[in-house]
Write a protein that holds these residues in place. Structure first.
Motif, PDB file in Angstrom:
ATOM      1  N   LYS A  62       0.840  -1.210   0.000  1.00 23.41           N
ATOM      2  CA  LYS A  62       0.000   0.000   0.000  1.00 23.41           C
ATOM      3  C   LYS A  62       0.872   1.255   0.000  1.00 23.41           C
ATOM      4  O   LYS A  62       0.622   2.206  -0.759  1.00 23.41           O
ATOM      5  CB  LYS A  62      -0.913  -0.029   1.221  1.00 23.41           C
ATOM      6  N   LYS A  63       1.916   1.255   0.817  1.00 25.03           N
ATOM      7  CA  LYS A  63       2.815   2.420   0.899  1.00 25.03           C
ATOM      8  C   LYS A  63       3.520   2.671  -0.425  1.00 25.03           C
ATOM      9  O   LYS A  63       3.588   3.805  -0.913  1.00 25.03           O
ATOM     10  CB  LYS A  63       3.833   2.200   2.013  1.00 25.03           C
TER      11      LYS A  63
ATOM     12  N   ILE B 135      -8.857  -6.104 -16.031  1.00 31.27           N
ATOM     13  CA  ILE B 135      -8.393  -5.222 -14.958  1.00 31.27           C
ATOM     14  C   ILE B 135      -8.903  -5.812 -13.647  1.00 31.27           C
ATOM     15  O   ILE B 135      -9.724  -5.229 -12.953  1.00 31.27           O
ATOM     16  CB  ILE B 135      -8.898  -3.770 -15.147  1.00 31.27           C
ATOM     17  N   LEU B 136      -8.435  -7.011 -13.353  1.00 34.02           N
ATOM     18  CA  LEU B 136      -8.889  -7.719 -12.166  1.00 34.02           C
ATOM     19  C   LEU B 136      -7.729  -8.038 -11.237  1.00 34.02           C
ATOM     20  O   LEU B 136      -7.937  -8.339 -10.094  1.00 34.02           O
ATOM     21  CB  LEU B 136      -9.597  -9.023 -12.559  1.00 34.02           C
TER      22      LEU B 136
ATOM     23  N   PRO C 128      -6.937  -0.968  -4.053  1.00 28.74           N
ATOM     24  CA  PRO C 128      -6.736  -2.424  -4.117  1.00 28.74           C
ATOM     25  C   PRO C 128      -7.257  -2.976  -5.447  1.00 28.74           C
ATOM     26  O   PRO C 128      -8.255  -2.499  -5.979  1.00 28.74           O
ATOM     27  CB  PRO C 128      -7.572  -2.953  -2.937  1.00 28.74           C
ATOM     28  N   CYS C 129      -6.587  -3.977  -5.992  1.00 34.39           N
ATOM     29  CA  CYS C 129      -7.076  -4.648  -7.202  1.00 34.39           C
ATOM     30  C   CYS C 129      -8.378  -5.383  -6.880  1.00 34.39           C
ATOM     31  O   CYS C 129      -8.603  -5.773  -5.733  1.00 34.39           O
ATOM     32  CB  CYS C 129      -6.040  -5.650  -7.715  1.00 34.39           C
TER      33      CYS C 129
ATOM     34  N   HIS D 236      -3.131  -1.184  -7.240  1.00 36.12           N
ATOM     35  CA  HIS D 236      -2.803  -0.731  -8.587  1.00 36.12           C
ATOM     36  C   HIS D 236      -3.161   0.733  -8.807  1.00 36.12           C
ATOM     37  O   HIS D 236      -3.953   1.331  -8.079  1.00 36.12           O
ATOM     38  CB  HIS D 236      -3.461  -1.617  -9.641  1.00 36.12           C
ATOM     39  N   VAL D 237      -2.534   1.271  -9.868  1.00 40.24           N
ATOM     40  CA  VAL D 237      -2.816   2.604 -10.390  1.00 40.24           C
ATOM     41  C   VAL D 237      -3.102   2.445 -11.874  1.00 40.24           C
ATOM     42  O   VAL D 237      -2.401   1.703 -12.572  1.00 40.24           O
ATOM     43  CB  VAL D 237      -1.628   3.561 -10.185  1.00 40.24           C
TER      44      VAL D 237
END
Length: 796
Positions: A718-719, A795-796, A743-744, A756-757
Motif C-alpha cells: 500500500k505504501k 483489470i482484475l 486495491p485490485c 494498482h494505479v
C-alpha cells in the motif's frame, strides 16, 4: 572491417530495468568471423560469466580500453534473431516497459537456451581428497566442504570458474551408415571372408540404397550389430550422426474438404488482400465474417498466393484446441509444407520445430501466440484468426498483445496482416474504420446454403425449481433429447470448471477459502478436492465443517463437472468433457474432438475452448447453461467478452446442411447483450459499446496502462503504491486520467497483496517514453514487485 578494432554491443540475458542497455565488449581476433548480429556469446560480467546476444558489431567504442573486456566464447554462431526482429525487440521493450533481456527470451529456441553454473576447479593440482570440479550448488548443502574450499582458494590452490550447462531440450541424433569410397576395393575382396554372409548382405544393402540409418540397415538385412561393427572396424563402412526430428503432427479425423465455388464476399476479400500483397507495403485487413462464411478458405487462398511469390505465411489461432482442425484443413492443401508450433508440444519437439522453421523447411506455420516469435524468414503475410480472443494477450512477464506485435512486425517487414472474426474486438474494428492502411472487409453470409440458426432465451428466473432444474431446464432437456433421437450431436457450454463454485456450511455459514488468495475454493468431484483456480492450491474436501464441526456442507454454484453428472444421468449417449482439466496431456485436444466426431449421437460439454473454430457438420444444437456469470465482473470488457463468447459458441451449430438452434439460459433475458445476440445485430451492440466507452474514456478512445504493486506485506504494498502514484503524477498531463491508488479487484493472489494505479491517456507513446525511467528510479521496497500491463485484457 578492420579485425584489429572490432567491438560488439551485447544485451545480457538479465531481466532488470537497471541493466537495460547493451554493453560493449572487445571481439578477440580469432572470433572476428564468428561474431555477428543475433549470435549468442558468453561474456564476463561483474564476477561471473553471463550469456548475451550481439545486437551490433562496430569499429569504435566510447569505453576506455582498460575497462573493456573480451568476449569469452561464441556459443552459437547461428543468429537467434535478424535485423528486423531486433527492431521488434526494441519496440516491445519500449511499449511494454520491459527489460530487453526479458523480451529477447521470447525469441530464443524453446529449451535450447544456454545456461552457466559456477564451479570450483584446481588452480594447481595437489594431493587433496577433493573430487573437483564441483558445482556451487553441490557444495551448498555441505558447509564444511564450502569452508574448506574457501580456505584453499585463499591459499591459491583452487579457484572458481563457470561452465556451460546442456540445453534443457536435447536434440535426437541417429547413426547413418555409408560406404567408404577409399575402401571400395575391399567390398568384394579378402577383407570380407567368404562365409561372412551377413557382412556381405549389409554391404550390398548400403551399396544399393546409399547412406541410410543404422537401425534401418539392421532391420532390413536382419543381421546382428556385431556384423555391422566388424565392417566399421575395417573402415569399409563409415558412420556419421544425423539429426532426427520427432515429427509432431496431428492425426485429425476431420472431413475432407469439398471444392466449393467462392462466394462473392470471398472473392472481394481475396482481391483486396491480393492487391495489398502486390503493393509490397504494409497494410492491414479485418475480415468480419459470420460463423461458416468461409474465412478459412480465404486464409488458405492467400497463403497459396504468398507461397507462389516465394514467401512464407504465419497463421495464428488463440487456442491450442483449434490447431488440430485448422492444421488438417491446411495439410489437405499444402501437405508437408505446413507445420504446427505451440506450447502443448514437448520441449524437445518445439526446439526441433523451431530449428526446422529457421532452416526454411516449412512454408506455412500454424500456431498460438508464441508462434509470432518463430524464426520465419521471408515472411509474406501474418494471419490472426479469431482475433477478438483474450488468449492472444500474454498475462505473465512481458504482457504483450499478439495482435499489436503482429501489426508492428508487419510494419517493419512491409507486409500485410489479416485479422478475422465473426465478432471483432471493439477496439480493432474501430481502428479498421478510422485508420489509414486499414480496411474492413465483410462476409455477412454463410459460404453454403445452410438453413440457418434459431435462437431462443430460456428465462431461468421464472422456473419452478421444485419441478425442474435451473442447470438443465425442461426446455433445454427436451431440445437435447429431440436432437439425440435424430442421431445428431449437441454442444453444451459452461465457462466454469469444477463441480461447484464454492462450498458453505449450512450451520455456521463458513466458506472454506484459499489461505494464499482469500478467495473461495472450487470443489472438484473427481479427486474430491477443494482447489483454488488462482494459485492452484488444494485442500482435502471434508463433509464436516472445520469451523463448527457440523456435517452440514452445501455445494453451491454450478461447475462443469456438476453439469456432466446431470447429463450422464439424463441421457443414454456419450458425454465428452473438454476443459483445462481434461486437456493436460499432449494431443488431448485432438483425441477428444476425434472421439466426439466419431460418435453419433453424442454430447460435447466444454468451456470456452470449444466456443471457437470447430466445424462439425452434424452439431445441430448448442445449449448455453448460464450466460450471466461474466456480466457483472468489474471490468469494462465484460459486455464485449460475454457477447463474443455467446456468439462464438452459437456459431458451432448448423454449420453445413443441417438446421441449427441455440438455447441460452439466463436470469436476465432483457439485458442488452442478450437482446443483441437474439436479434443477431452485432452492429447495434458495437455502437452501443462505443458510446459507453466514449463516455467513460475507455479504449478505443484512450489507452490504458495498469500498474500493479505486489508483495507479501500488505502495508508495504500500500505504501509503495501511494509513493508510485506521486511519481506518476509528474509524468501525466491534464488530458490524462490517473486512477487510484486502490486495491485490485482480486486483492490477494498466491499470498501476494495487490494494489494498482490506472493511467488513461490519449498519447500513450508520450507516457511510455517517461514511464520506464520512472519505474527504474522508483525506490520500491525490495520485497515488492511492480507489474506493468499496457492495454490490459482484464483489470482484475
Amino acid at each position: 572491417m578492420d579485425r584489429k578494432n572490432q567491438y560488439a554491443e551485447v544485451i545480457l540475458s538479465l531481466e532488470s530495468l537497471e541493466l537495460d542497455h547493451p554493453f560493449d565488449y572487445r571481439i578477440p581476433h580469432d572470433m572476428a568471423d564468428a561474431v555477428s548480429l543475433g549470435c549468442l556469446v558468453l561474456v564476463p560480467f561483474q564476477s561471473r560469466l553471463a550469456t548475451g546476444y550481439v545486437v551490433r558489431v562496430k569499429t569504435n567504442t566510447a569505453i576506455d580500453q582498460n575497462q573493456l573486456k573480451n568476449i569469452q566464447q561464441v556459443v552459437s554462431g547461428a543468429p537467434v534473431f535478424s535485423r528486423h526482429t531486433l527492431n521488434l525487440i526494441y519496440w516491445m521493450s519500449f511499449y511494454y516497459v520491459q527489460p530487453l533481456g526479458s523480451v529477447i527470451k521470447l525469441f530464443v529456441p524453446p529449451g535450447g537456451n544456454i545456461r552457466t553454473e559456477k564451479i570450483w576447479v584446481w588452480r594447481q593440482k595437489k594431493e587433496y581428497d577433493l573430487p573437483l570440479p564441483l558445482s556451487d550448488k553441490q557444495i551448498q548443502k555441505n558447509p564444511e566442504l564450502r569452508e574448506r574450499l574457501q580456505t584453499l582458494k585463499k591459499e591459491g590452490v583452487v579457484k572458481t570458474a563457470y561452465r556451460l550447462l546442456k540445453p534443457r531440450a536435447a536434440l535426437k541424433y541417429e547413426q547413418v551408415v555409408r560406404l567408404n569410397p577409399q575402401m571400395a576395393y575391399a567390398v568384394d575382396g579378402p577383407m570380407i571372408p567368404k562365409k561372412a554372409y551377413a557382412q556381405k548382405k549389409i554391404v550390398d544393402f548400403v551399396r544399393n540404397k546409399g547412406p541410410c540409418l543404422q537401425k534401418e540397415v539392421l532391420h532390413q538385412t536382419k543381421t546382428s550389430r556385431g556384423s555391422l561393427q566388424s565392417l566399421l572396424d575395417k573402415k569399409i563402412l563409415l558412420t556419421s550422426k544425423k539429426r532426427i526430428e520427432r515429427g509432431f503432427q496431428y492425426d485429425y479425423d476431420g472431413p475432407k474438404q469439398k471444392k466449393l465455388t467462392p462466394t462473392h464476399a470471398q472473392k472481394i476479400c481475396l482481391q483486396k488482400i491480393s492487391e495489398g500483397l502486390s503493393s509490397q507495403k504494409f497494410c492491414a485487413f479485418l475480415i468480419e465474417g459470420v460463423a461458416g462464411s468461409g474465412k478459412t478458405k480465404v486464409y488458405m487462398d492467400i497463403c497459396r498466393k504468398v507461397m507462389q511469390k516465394g514467401k512464407r505465411a504465419l497463421v495464428l489461432t488463440p487456442e491450442i484446441s483449434l490447431t488440430p482442425q485448422l492444421y488438417s484443413r491446411f495439410y489437405q492443401q499444402f501437405h508437408q509444407d505446413v507445420c504446427v508450433y505451440h506450447s502443448n508440444m514437448g520441449t524437445a519437439e518445439r526446439y526441433e520445430r523451431w530449428l526446422g522453421i529457421a532452416e526454411n523447411r516449412y512454408q506455412v506455420v500454424i500456431g498460438t501466440r508464441s508462434a509470432v516469435f518463430s524464426p520465419l524468414k521471408d515472411l509474406g503475410i501474418i494471419i490472426l484468426d479469431e482475433e477478438h480472443d483474450p488468449s492472444y494477450k500474454e498475462n505473465a512477464k512481458v504482457r504483450y498483445n499478439t495482435g499489436d506485435v503482429a501489426l508492428r512486425l508487419a510494419k517493419i517487414l512491409d507486409i500485410p496482416v489479416v485479422f478475422g472474426s465473426a465478432t471483432p474486438s471493439v477496439s480493432l474494428k474501430y481502428k479498421a474504420e478510422t485508420q489509414q492502411h486499414f480496411q474492413l472487409l465483410k462476409m455477412p453470409q454463410k459460404a453454403t446454403d445452410c438453413p440457418g440458426i434459431k435462437k431462443e432465451a430460456v428465462h431461468l428466473g421464472g422456473l419452478d425449481t421444485f419441478k425442474q432444474s435451473p442447470i438443465i431446464s425442461n426446455r433445454l432437456h427436451a431440445a437435447i433429447q429431440e436432437e439425440i433421437d435424430k442421431k445428431n450431436k449437441v454442444i453444451i457450454f459452461l465457462n466454469k470448471r469444477g463441480y461447484s463454485h464454492f462450498v458453505i456450511c449450512g450451520s455456521c455459514g463458513n466458506v472454506p477459502k484459499c489461505s494464499a488468495c482469500n478467495l473461495s475454493f472450487t470443489y472438484h468431484i473427481g479427486p474430491n478436492m477443494l482447489r483454488c483456480h488462482h494459485c492452484g492450491r488444494e485442500s482435502a474436501f471434508s463433509k464436516t465443517c472445520k469451523k463448527c464441526g457440523q456435517a452440514h456442507i452445501l455445494l453451491k454454484g454450478t461447475g462443469i463437472q456438476r453439469v456432466e453428472r446431470q447429463l450422464n444421468m439424463r441421457f443414454q449417449v456419450p458425454v465428452i468433457r473438454m476443459d483445462s482439466d481434461t486437456t493436460v496431456k499432449k494431443k488431448s485436444h485432438q483425441n477428444i474432438l476425434n472421439r466426439f466426431m466419431s460418435l453419433s449421437p453424442s454430447i460435447l460439454l466444454g468451456t470456452q475452448m470449444i466456443a471457437k473454430g470447430l466445424d462439425i457438420g452434424d452439431v445441430t444444437l448448442v445449449g448455453i447453461i448460464n450466460s450471466d456469470s461474466m456480466l457483472e465482473l468489474p471490468d469494462y470488457h465484460m459486455y464485449e467478452r460475454t457477447y463474443q463468447l455467446i456468439c462464438q459458441v452459437a456459431g458451432r451449430a448448423g454449420r453445413q446442411n443441417k438446421p441449427g438452434r441455440v438455447l441460452v439460459q439466463t436470469y436476465n433475458p432483457k439485458h442488452a447483450v442478450i437482446q443483441c445476440f437474439l436479434e443477431g445485430d452485432y452492429q447495434k451492440f458495437y455502437h452501443q459499446e462505443l458510446q459507453n466507452r466514449k463516455e467513460l474514456s475507455y479504449p478505443p478512445y484512450t489507452n490504458i496502462i495498469n500498474i500493479i504493486v505486489s508483495g507479501i506485506h500488505e502495508e508495504n504494498v500500500k505504501k509503495d503504491c501511494h509513493t508510485l502514484f506521486g511519481h506518476l503524477q509528474k509524468i501525466t498531463k491534464s488530458g490524462d486520467r490517473l486512477l487510484g491508488p486502490a486495491p485490485c479487484p482480486f486483492y490477494r493472489i498466491n499470498r501476494y497483496y495487490r494494489w494498482h494505479v490506472i493511467i488513461k491517456t490519449k498519447t500513450v507513446y508520450r507516457i511510455l517514453a517517461r514511464l520506464k525511467k520512472t519505474i527504474k528510479n522508483f525506490g520500491k521496497q525490495e520485497q515488492n514487485k511492480v507489474i506493468i500491463d499496457v492495454d490490459p485484457s482484464w483489470i482484475l
